[in-house]
Each structure stands twice: as structure tokens, then as C-alpha cells.
Scaffold this motif. Structure first.
Motif, PDB file in Angstrom:
ATOM      1  N   HIS A  71       0.804  -1.222   0.000  1.00 23.12           N
ATOM      2  CA  HIS A  71       0.000   0.000   0.000  1.00 23.12           C
ATOM      3  C   HIS A  71       0.840   1.277   0.000  1.00 23.12           C
ATOM      4  N   GLN A  72       1.942   1.270   0.718  1.00 23.40           N
ATOM      5  CA  GLN A  72       2.683   2.527   0.880  1.00 23.40           C
ATOM      6  C   GLN A  72       4.160   2.414   0.501  1.00 23.40           C
ATOM      7  N   GLY A  73       4.571   1.258   0.007  1.00 22.06           N
ATOM      8  CA  GLY A  73       5.941   1.104  -0.445  1.00 22.06           C
ATOM      9  C   GLY A  73       6.124   1.636  -1.850  1.00 22.06           C
ATOM     10  N   SER A  74       7.257   1.317  -2.448  1.00 22.99           N
ATOM     11  CA  SER A  74       7.594   1.872  -3.769  1.00 22.99           C
ATOM     12  C   SER A  74       7.445   0.869  -4.904  1.00 22.99           C
ATOM     13  N   HIS A  75       6.973  -0.344  -4.594  1.00 21.09           N
ATOM     14  CA  HIS A  75       6.876  -1.388  -5.617  1.00 21.09           C
ATOM     15  C   HIS A  75       5.447  -1.469  -6.158  1.00 21.09           C
ATOM     16  N   THR A  76       5.330  -1.559  -7.468  1.00 25.14           N
ATOM     17  CA  THR A  76       4.027  -1.801  -8.079  1.00 25.14           C
ATOM     18  C   THR A  76       3.830  -3.305  -8.229  1.00 25.14           C
ATOM     19  N   VAL A  77       2.662  -3.773  -7.813  1.00 20.80           N
ATOM     20  CA  VAL A  77       2.354  -5.202  -7.809  1.00 20.80           C
ATOM     21  C   VAL A  77       0.967  -5.386  -8.416  1.00 20.80           C
ATOM     22  N   SER A  78       0.778  -6.429  -9.197  1.00 21.21           N
ATOM     23  CA  SER A  78      -0.566  -6.834  -9.598  1.00 21.21           C
ATOM     24  C   SER A  78      -1.009  -7.971  -8.692  1.00 21.21           C
ATOM     25  N   ALA A  79      -2.303  -8.254  -8.657  1.00 18.85           N
ATOM     26  CA  ALA A  79      -2.785  -9.249  -7.696  1.00 18.85           C
ATOM     27  C   ALA A  79      -4.065  -9.913  -8.184  1.00 18.85           C
ATOM     28  N   GLN A  89      -9.584  -4.471   0.587  1.00 15.49           N
ATOM     29  CA  GLN A  89      -8.181  -4.456   0.165  1.00 15.49           C
ATOM     30  C   GLN A  89      -8.067  -4.341  -1.349  1.00 15.49           C
ATOM     31  N   SER A  90      -8.938  -5.011  -2.076  1.00 17.27           N
ATOM     32  CA  SER A  90      -8.935  -4.883  -3.537  1.00 17.27           C
ATOM     33  C   SER A  90      -9.207  -3.437  -3.932  1.00 17.27           C
ATOM     34  N   GLN A  91     -10.161  -2.807  -3.267  1.00 17.56           N
ATOM     35  CA  GLN A  91     -10.484  -1.406  -3.559  1.00 17.56           C
ATOM     36  C   GLN A  91      -9.310  -0.484  -3.234  1.00 17.56           C
ATOM     37  N   LEU A  92      -8.661  -0.719  -2.078  1.00 17.99           N
ATOM     38  CA  LEU A  92      -7.550   0.127  -1.671  1.00 17.99           C
ATOM     39  C   LEU A  92      -6.340  -0.068  -2.587  1.00 17.99           C
ATOM     40  N   PHE A  93      -6.107  -1.304  -3.033  1.00 20.23           N
ATOM     41  CA  PHE A  93      -5.038  -1.550  -4.005  1.00 20.23           C
ATOM     42  C   PHE A  93      -5.249  -0.658  -5.232  1.00 20.23           C
ATOM     43  N   MET A 145      -6.891  10.871   8.932  1.00 21.36           N
ATOM     44  CA  MET A 145      -6.206   9.587   8.924  1.00 21.36           C
ATOM     45  C   MET A 145      -5.006   9.669   7.980  1.00 21.36           C
ATOM     46  N   ALA A 146      -4.065   8.754   8.204  1.00 22.20           N
ATOM     47  CA  ALA A 146      -2.841   8.757   7.404  1.00 22.20           C
ATOM     48  C   ALA A 146      -3.168   8.561   5.932  1.00 22.20           C
ATOM     49  N   GLN A 147      -2.412   9.254   5.073  1.00 27.29           N
ATOM     50  CA  GLN A 147      -2.550   9.062   3.635  1.00 27.29           C
ATOM     51  C   GLN A 147      -1.233   8.513   3.091  1.00 27.29           C
ATOM     52  N   GLY A 148      -1.041   8.607   1.806  1.00 23.48           N
ATOM     53  CA  GLY A 148       0.157   8.031   1.207  1.00 23.48           C
ATOM     54  C   GLY A 148      -0.074   6.639   0.648  1.00 23.48           C
ATOM     55  N   TYR A 149      -1.361   6.240   0.494  1.00 25.05           N
ATOM     56  CA  TYR A 149      -1.671   4.962  -0.149  1.00 25.05           C
ATOM     57  C   TYR A 149      -1.506   5.173  -1.654  1.00 25.05           C
ATOM     58  N   ARG A 150      -0.587   4.431  -2.250  1.00 22.21           N
ATOM     59  CA  ARG A 150      -0.186   4.730  -3.628  1.00 22.21           C
ATOM     60  C   ARG A 150      -1.265   4.363  -4.634  1.00 22.21           C
ATOM     61  N   GLY A 151      -2.047   3.294  -4.368  1.00 25.63           N
ATOM     62  CA  GLY A 151      -3.080   2.895  -5.314  1.00 25.63           C
ATOM     63  C   GLY A 151      -2.499   2.479  -6.655  1.00 25.63           C
ATOM     64  N   ASN A 152      -3.392   2.441  -7.656  1.00 24.01           N
ATOM     65  CA  ASN A 152      -2.995   2.101  -9.027  1.00 24.01           C
ATOM     66  C   ASN A 152      -2.383   0.712  -9.126  1.00 24.01           C
ATOM     67  N   GLN A 153      -2.656  -0.152  -8.143  1.00 21.19           N
ATOM     68  CA  GLN A 153      -2.167  -1.534  -8.197  1.00 21.19           C
ATOM     69  C   GLN A 153      -3.271  -2.376  -8.854  1.00 21.19           C
TER      70      GLN A 153
END
Length: 557
Positions: A404-412, A446-450, A465-473
Motif C-alpha cells: 500500500h505505501q511502499g515503492s513497488h508496483t504489484v498486480s494481484a 483491500q482490492s479497492q484500496l489496491f 487519517m494517514a494518507q500516502g496509499y499509492r493505489g494504481n495496483q
């Protein structure tokens, strides 16, 4: 003096060039834009990306694809002659070109009474004969008419295999065998070459009532051979009966090599055979699944095959733009090759499916983890992503932070079960239902947040609340109405055909595994050194491996 102005030549149109240009344009558009809230365009898009196959529901709307993306992907698939290659697969042509054989795992699940495609008839007849032999063994065991060497009825089966000879049967046993009341016999799986899985079974199983299943395509795999020899030594010492006698009573062989099974001492009546045209990672439908049938019964095993066969029929008949395995494949290839997403997470939201990620790791990475094409040239782009994952609720407390907040893009792929029949009533049923609802809510959230990242936070909550959720996964959601044999068979067959379609797109052979073999050869020579034996083949020396050998030998002395 005339000065001529030369313009840059126009880029030649190919599906790959068009997809590359389209990917560059789509980078500016987020999944939040594509999902689009309540607008009618977004609703139509989401509806067009949902599919039902029996009691399976697949939702691709959280993938980074538009109508134009899918159109270009279908052009690519057609340019690769996908429909022609699909027909060749089912017609029994030698699609495994490097080993010069067909790939006919579909024949192992073809039902009796239904005509097989032209070219597959002989394979289907052979598989059905072996299935009848398997059914006879299962009936004998369930009738308590299978006796060990001392005359006691068999109560437990130890399935000894590795790779495809282990992962498929183990997955189905774990998924469908959770309730002891549904099991006819206890089944235990042994695959690790170090003996760690076998030792606890030796301590608690009764040697008089234990049947061994030796599942090995080649009947030469070192891991399996060592485990079965250790198991037979245990039975022999515990019962004071020689190994040849035990092989005649308490050992079943499943292999492509009937000659080697006979040489090992397994009587023909206890041999189940499949052919070289069924790859190990595609073999759960073959006699490799005998332990599943023994544990859960032939009716359940047949339902597993029926679910897979339903997907075969869909894959054969559905137009490409409505063909779910094709859509899974082209979207996956789009993510890997054009969006440069190097890893793909498989996240089942049901603990019964804990082995699904490991099963798909082998199915996908051993099939398409290649950089040399059918033309023997290097493939100039990414192919199979790294497949990994875990049970979703556990994963949420482990690695979702990075996703959610790291630098790696992942599909799922999120996989969930809509309802569970547990046969319980009253307050306990209410609490179990509440747990199921919580699990499903977490999967959808979690699917929605991804997909949406910070855009998933309601406007009234932003700043609180904290932000910085990168999305676009990008992710897909696969829903099962219930977790049963039909749905598991259908799910696994979907992924099998996805693998085949991607191999066509990437022009690789999904039915061989040359990368596995060299490591085995190196291990053989190192094993001989550890045993103090003459080395059959010369080895390459490197100081790191040499020092490790010396340390191991010093400690073992």
C-alpha cells in the motif's frame, strides 16, 4: 543550393508497437479515473469486465485496461495465431516442440460419453481406462478390502512425490478435506528431500495399516526415491517383513514408466500410468490424483474433473473477447510486459486455499519463466512475473504495508468464497457467519484500496487519517459461490489455459523445464562428494562451494 527537409519515418504499425504507445498514454490515467465513481461510462466499463462461469464470478474492472486496451490486446493475440494454436493443442499436435510431443492433460478430465476432439481420441481412451483402474483401487480401499502385509486393513495413505506430483494433490486435499467426517482414509503428503515431513509420520502412523503412494513421472526423481526407500525401510524394520513383500502389499506406483515400476517390485495391479504428454504441473487430473480420490471419494474426484472440463469447453468455444482464460492471460501479459509490473500476488481469502499460491508458482513460473523462445532466440521483453502470495487475512498483517505505501508496483488476484456450508446451527453458526462476512469485507476493501489508494478515503475522513496509499495496483477478484470440487477444478483449469495463452503471446514453450535439470545434475556430483564416492561427471570448482563442502564434511564427522 536546395535544402531538403527530411521527416522522421512513420512508425510501422504492429500490435506490439500500438500496445507500447497505448501504455505510454495510459500511464497518465489512474485506476481511480477508470473506475470513475458513479458515472455511467465507468458503470458500463465495470459491467463489461465482469464474467460468470458456472458458480465462478470474475471481475477484471480493477485492472488498468480500457476498451481500447482490450481491443489492442485481442489484435496481438490474433497476430500470434492464438486460435490456430489453441486448436493444435486440443488436436494433439506436438505443441511441446523441444520434447517433440503433444500436451494433452485435458484428456485426463474428458468425460465418458462425450466425443473427444479429433486427434485426442486415443489419449482420452487411455486416460479413461486408467481412471477406471483408479476407481477400482479406491473402491477396494473404501470397502476395507485392501490389506497390508500382516492382513490389517489400510487406514492411512502416505503420498510421496515432489513438484507437480505433490502440489496439485496436496492443494485439493487441503482445500476439500478439512472435515474429518468427509474423509474415507487419512492422507499425508511427503515431498521434502530432507526427510523432515516423513519422520513425524513414522512416529504416529501404524506401519501395519499404512499404504505408500509413490508418485513420480519419470520414476527417477531423487527426492521421491530417497523418501520412498526410507518409508519402506521403516515398514520393513517395524513389521520385520522384507521390502519386496511390502512392495506387493503396501505400495502403489504412479508414473509414466511402467517398466521401472515393475523393476521396483510394484505388481501390475498396483500400478497407475499416465503418459509423457501430461506434464507434472498439469497432472492432478491424471492418476497422480489417486490420493485425493482415496481420501475424498470418486464422486468428489469426478466433480473436480467436471469443473476443469467445463473450462476446457469454454476455452475452446468462446470468442476471444469473451473468453475468460484469454482475458486473464492478455491482461496479465499487459501488466508484465507493457506496464512493467514484475511481481504478481495471489491472495486467497480462505485458509483452506493456503496452498494455491505455491501451486500457481510452479504452474506459471516453471511453464513461462523463460527467456529463450520457440525460435531459439532470446525473448527481448519481460515474460512471466514472479508469482507469490499468502492467505489474505494473514498477509494483511505481514506485507500489505509495503504494497500500500511502499515503492513497488504489484498486480494481484484476490480469491474469495461467498458462502460456506458448515452444518452448524444456533449461536455458533451466527459467530461463524460473522467471521465469514468480516473476511469477505476485508477482501473487497483491500482490492479497492489496491486500486484507488488515497482516493478510497472518504472526503469527510481526509485529514483525519494517514494518507500516502499509492493505489494504481491492478487486481482481479475471483469469487466462488462455494468452495467445492467443481469450483476448484474450474479455477485450476482457468490458470492452466491462462499459462498456455501467455506462452503463445511470448512465443515460449510452456511444457518443458530445462532450467530445472542442470541444478539436479550439479547436485548429483556434489552428493557423490559428500558420500565419499567417485564423481561420475566433472564439476566446476569455485572457492565458495568448496569451502562450504569442507565445512559440512567437518561438522558431519
Amino acid at each position: 543550393m536546395n535544402v531538403s527537409t527530411f521527416s522522421k519515418p512513420a512508425r510501422v504499425y504492429t500490435p506490439l508497437n500500438a500496445l507500447q504507445s497505448h501504455a505510454e498514454q495510459l500511464q497518465a490515467k489512474s485506476l481511480a479515473d477508470l473506475l470513475g465513481g458513479e458515472c455511467q461510462v465507468a458503470k458500463r466499463r465495470a459491467e463489461a469486465l465482469r464474467f460468470d462461469l458456472g458458480s465462478l464470478h470474475l471481475d477484471f474492472s480493477k485492472q488498468r485496461v480500457s476498451e481500447q486496451t482490450l481491443s489492442l490486446l485481442m489484435d496481438w493475440a490474433r497476430s500470434c495465431r492464438l486460435e490456430e494454436r489453441r486448436e493444435a493443442l486440443f488436436a494433439g499436435r506436438h505443441v511441446n516442440v523441444f520434447e517433440n510431443r503433444p500436451a494433452l492433460h485435458m484428456a485426463a478430465r474428458w468425460p465418458e460419453g462425450e466425443p473427444a476432439p479429433q486427434g485426442m481420441e486415443e489419449a482420452v481412451a487411455f486416460c479413461q481406462a486408467q481412471r477406471q483402474k483408479l476407481a477400482g483401487m479406491v473402491e477396494r480401499l473404501h470397502a476395507r478390502q485392501w490389506f497390508g502385509a500382516t492382513g490389517q486393513s489400510i487406514t492411512d495413505v502416505v503420498h510421496i512425490g515432489v513438484g507437480g506430483s505433490d502440489l496439485g494433490p496436496k492443494l485439493v486435499s487441503e482445500t476439500l478435506g478439512q472435515c474429518p467426517s468427509q474423509q474415507h482414509v487419512g492422507v499425508h503428503y511427503v515431498s521434502s528431500m530432507d526427510g523432515a515431513q516423513l519422520l513425524p509420520l513414522i512416529e504416529r502412523l501404524n506401519p501395519e495399516t499404512t499404504l505408500l503412494v509413490l508418485a513420480s513421472k519419470s520414476f527417477t526423481t531423487a527426492d521421491t526415491q530417497f523418501n520412498v526407500k526410507t518409508a519402506l525401510t521403516w515398514l520393513s524394520e517395524a513389521l520385520e517383513i522384507d521390502v519386496p513383500t511390502l512392495c506387493g502389499h503396501q505400495l502403489i506406483g504412479v508414473s509414466t514408466r511402467a517398466d521401472k515400476m515393475t523393476e521396483f517390485g510394484i505388481p501390475e495391479a498396483h500400478q497407475l500410468e499416465f503418459k509423457e504428454w501430461i506434464g507434472g504441473r498439469f497432472s492432478i487430473w491424471s492418476p497422480i490424483g489417486v490420493s485425493v480420490a482415496m481420501q475424498l471419494g470418486m464422486e468428489t474426484f469426478d466433480q473436480l474433473l467436471e469443473g476443469a472440463h467445463a473450462i476446457d469447453q469454454h476455452f475452446l468455444a468462446a470468442p476471444l473477447h469473451e473468453n475468460v482464460p484469454v482475458l486473464m492471460a492478455v491482461i496479465g501479459a499487459w501488466n508484465s510486459q507493457f506496464l512493467n509490473i514484475a511481481t504478481h500476488a495471489v491472495l486467497p481469502y480462505d485458509a483452506r486455499m493456503a496452498s494455491v499460491p505455491a501451486y500457481l508458482q510452479q504452474l506459471e513460473m516453471e511453464s513461462n519463466g523463460k527467456s529463450v523462445g520457440l525460435d531459439q532466440k532470446l525473448v527481448p521483453h519481460a515474460t512471466c512475473p514472479i508469482i507469490w502470495g499468502d492467505v489474505g487475512p494473514n498477509a494483511q498483517h505481514a506485507f500489505y504495508q509495503l504494497l500500500h505505501q511502499g515503492s513497488h508496483t504489484v498486480s494481484a488476484d484476490f480469491i474469495a468464497v461467498a458462502s460456506r456450508e458448515h452444518g452448524i446451527e444456533g449461536p455458533l453458526a451466527d459467530t461463524l457467519n460473522a467471521q465469514e462476512h468480516l473476511t469477505l469485507a476485508n477482501c473487497l476493501a483491500q482490492s479497492q484500496l489496491f486500486a484507488l489508494g488515497d482516493d478510497a478515503i472518504p472526503a469527510v475522513s481526509r485529514g483525519q487519517m494517514a494518507q500516502g496509499y499509492r493505489g494504481n495496483q491492478p487486481n482481479s477478484v475471483i469469487l466462488m459461490q462455494r468452495l467445492d470440487a467443481w469450483n476448484i477444478g474450474a479455477l485450476l483449469a482457468l490458470y492452466e489455459h491462462k499459462v498456455f495463452v501467455q506462452s503463445v503471446l511470448w512465443n515460449v514453450n510452456p511444457f518443458d523445464q530445462p532450467g530445472v535439470e542442470l541444478g539436479k545434475k550439479l547436485a548429483t556430483s556434489l552428493y557423490q562428494q559428500l558420500e565419499g564416492e567417485p564423481v561420475d561427471t566433472p564439476t566446476v570448482f569455485d572457492p565458495s562451494t568448496g569451502a562450504l563442502l569442507e565445512k559440512i564434511q567437518a561438522w558431519r564427522q
